[in-house]
Design an enzyme around this catalytic site. Structure first.
Site, mmCIF file in Angstrom:
data_model
loop_
_atom_site.group_PDB
_atom_site.id
_atom_site.type_symbol
_atom_site.label_atom_id
_atom_site.label_comp_id
_atom_site.label_asym_id
_atom_site.label_seq_id
_atom_site.Cartn_x
_atom_site.Cartn_y
_atom_site.Cartn_z
ATOM 1 N N SER A 206 25.841 29.449 11.928
ATOM 2 C CA SER A 206 25.259 29.603 10.362
ATOM 3 C C SER A 206 25.538 28.456 9.506
ATOM 4 C CB SER A 206 25.253 31.140 9.734
ATOM 5 O OG SER A 206 27.029 31.221 9.649
ATOM 6 N N LYS A 207 25.310 28.679 8.397
ATOM 7 C CA LYS A 207 25.883 27.408 7.066
ATOM 8 C C LYS A 207 27.647 26.344 7.386
ATOM 9 C CE LYS A 207 21.679 25.856 5.281
ATOM 10 N NZ LYS A 207 20.957 24.373 5.850
ATOM 11 N N ARG A 208 27.586 28.700 7.680
ATOM 12 C CA ARG A 208 28.919 28.249 7.395
ATOM 13 C C ARG A 208 29.927 27.632 9.106
ATOM 14 N NH1 ARG A 208 28.799 33.696 9.653
ATOM 15 N NH2 ARG A 208 29.648 33.744 10.370
ATOM 16 N N GLY A 210 28.903 24.770 9.162
ATOM 17 C CA GLY A 210 28.589 23.431 9.285
ATOM 18 C C GLY A 210 27.226 23.061 9.457
#
Length: 438
Positions: A206-208, A210
């Site tokens: 996911s976005k966390r 990167g």
């Protein structure tokens, strides 16, 4: 394997995710290995979330990765009459029925039969489903748009898809789709469900973790061939420990038998390393035009930068940068009249006793140089260290911080040559007057 037809069928509700790109790549490699057809279908029946911008981003990402399609793109929104015809036929055969909601709108719902459905998945082996646990499901909504499972089956059958290769988050859709295949009397394709990609902490990517879209990797300065290489090895092995593998080798060796059953972890450090390997393998002259474009996108004014100077810069940093964004970050001091000085480096190398006088000696020595190039700079400053009786590193590090603002850079003499005499002298003078202990 002859007559292989596979498809990649993204929903245009956002950018092309890394997981989707890996699915597209596996389908593409499977088609190319088997001399088959790779088809692109845009599943845009979600009217609320599908956008033309997302569609274009998907097409751009596919082209950037080099995943050319043989047929398509086909758009499901152009095929509504086809889905209605098939849904109506199921109603006529008593395999589906109209379902009227509270507002009087009619949808069509498929009759799910109880029993056990099995698939022999090409990656996971035999998977069984108890269809008694699956309720009758909508295949055509009241607005005339099909649901995912229904449109997918109609399209795959009509387009002659022989192998459905997709993420294993679709395993739960498979019994519904098989029921529809059987109801129509369509020939079943073979199914292969690829395990998902996890972040470095073991949770779903996911976005966390990167960057998660192909567009983000492109914009950060990764090479498409490096990303393709990296994605190919997420859940597949060529059969040895080979890590750098060409597209031609991937096509030659690709087989679903070598796909792994367990989830693959996305390792950003390894991605950076691999991109760096690809950068090192490309001649500097070929990298320079790409570099110019990337610097421009990063806001650097390149109008007065010559091709020769830029090539020299790329050559100087060729072994040092892993992405083009990395190169921009490392070389920012070349393009700015005022540079940021790293506080820790200033404290460690410029605040010591005697550094002011040492840098004044350096300034005096190089001011006299007529030829301000690497050789003359090195000869001059090595002679100076001999004259002063100091080790070269005692001079080099304060000089490096003075010129670049940091304690790590490419060769300091080559750096000063590229910066030029005027800028180098200005920075030394500024350092002596403002950063050293007087």
């Amino acid at each position: 394997m002859s007559n292989v037809r596979v498809r990649f069928a993204p929903s245009p509700t956002g950018y092309l995710h890394i997981g989707g790109a890996r699915t597209a790549l596996f389908n593409w490699l499977f088609a190319r290995h088997n001399k088959g057809i790779f088809l692109l279908r845009i599943e845009d029946t979600d009217q609320q979330r599908s956008t033309p911008e997302a569609t274009q981003a998907i097409l751009d990402s596919m082209q950037w990765l080099g995943l050319n399609w043989d047929e398509g793109p086909f758009f499901q929104s152009d095929r509504l009459s086809i889905y209605k015809k098939h849904a109506d036929n199921l109603v006529l055969q008593n395999k589906a029925f109209y379902d009227t909601d509270a507002e009087g709108r009619k949808a069509i719902r498929f009759k799910m039969l109880d029993g056990v459905t099995e698939i022999n998945d090409l990656i996971h082996g035999v998977i069984s489903f108890d269809t008694a646990l699956i309720e009758d499901f909508v295949i055509l909504k009241a607005d005339g748009f099909p649901t995912y499972n229904f449109a997918c089956v109609v399209d795959d059958a009509e387009m002659g898809i022989t192998h459905v290769i997709r993420g294993d988050d679709h395993i739960s859709n498979t019994p519904k789709q098989i029921a529809l295949y059987n109801a129509f009397g369509f020939k079943l394709p073979e199914f292969a469900h690829i395990p998902m990609i996890l972040g470095e902490d073991g949770s779903r990517l996911s976005k966390r973790h990167g960057a998660t879209s192909v567009t983000e990797y492109r914009d950060k300065g990764y090479l498409p061939q490096a990303l393709v290489n990296f994605l190919a090895l997420l859940g597949w092995s060529p059969g040895n420990d080979q890590e750098i593998i060409t597209l031609a080798e991937m096509i030659e060796k690709f087989s679903l038998k070598r796909a792994v059953k367990t989830s693959a972890q996305f390792n950003n450090t390894k991605m950076d390393w691999m991109n760096g390997q690809y950068i090192k393998s490309i001649p500097v002259e070929q990298l320079s035009p790409y570099t110019r474009g990337f610097f421009e996108k990063s806001g650097v004014d390149m109008t007065k930068i010559s091709a020769e100077w830029l090539t020299a810069l790329v050559r100087l940093y060729h072994e040092r940068f892993k992405t083009f964004q990395d190169l921009v970050n490392q070389t920012g001091f070349f393009f700015s009249s005022t540079i940021e000085y790293d506080t820790a480096s200033v404290e460690k190398f410029l605040k010591k006793e005697g550094i002011t006088n040492l840098l004044k000696e350096v300034l005096a020595a190089i001011s006299q140089l007529e030829a301000f190039d690497t050789k003359h700079l090195e000869d001059s400053l090595r002679a100076l260290t001999t004259k002063l009786g100091v080790g070269f590193s005692k001079l080099a590090q304060p000089l490096r911080v003075s010129i670049t603002g940091r304690s790590v850079s490419a060769g300091i003499f080559e750096t000063m040559e590229l910066l030029g005499k005027e800028v180098s002298l200005q920075r030394l003078d500024y350092t002596i007057k403002n950063l050293c202990n007087q």
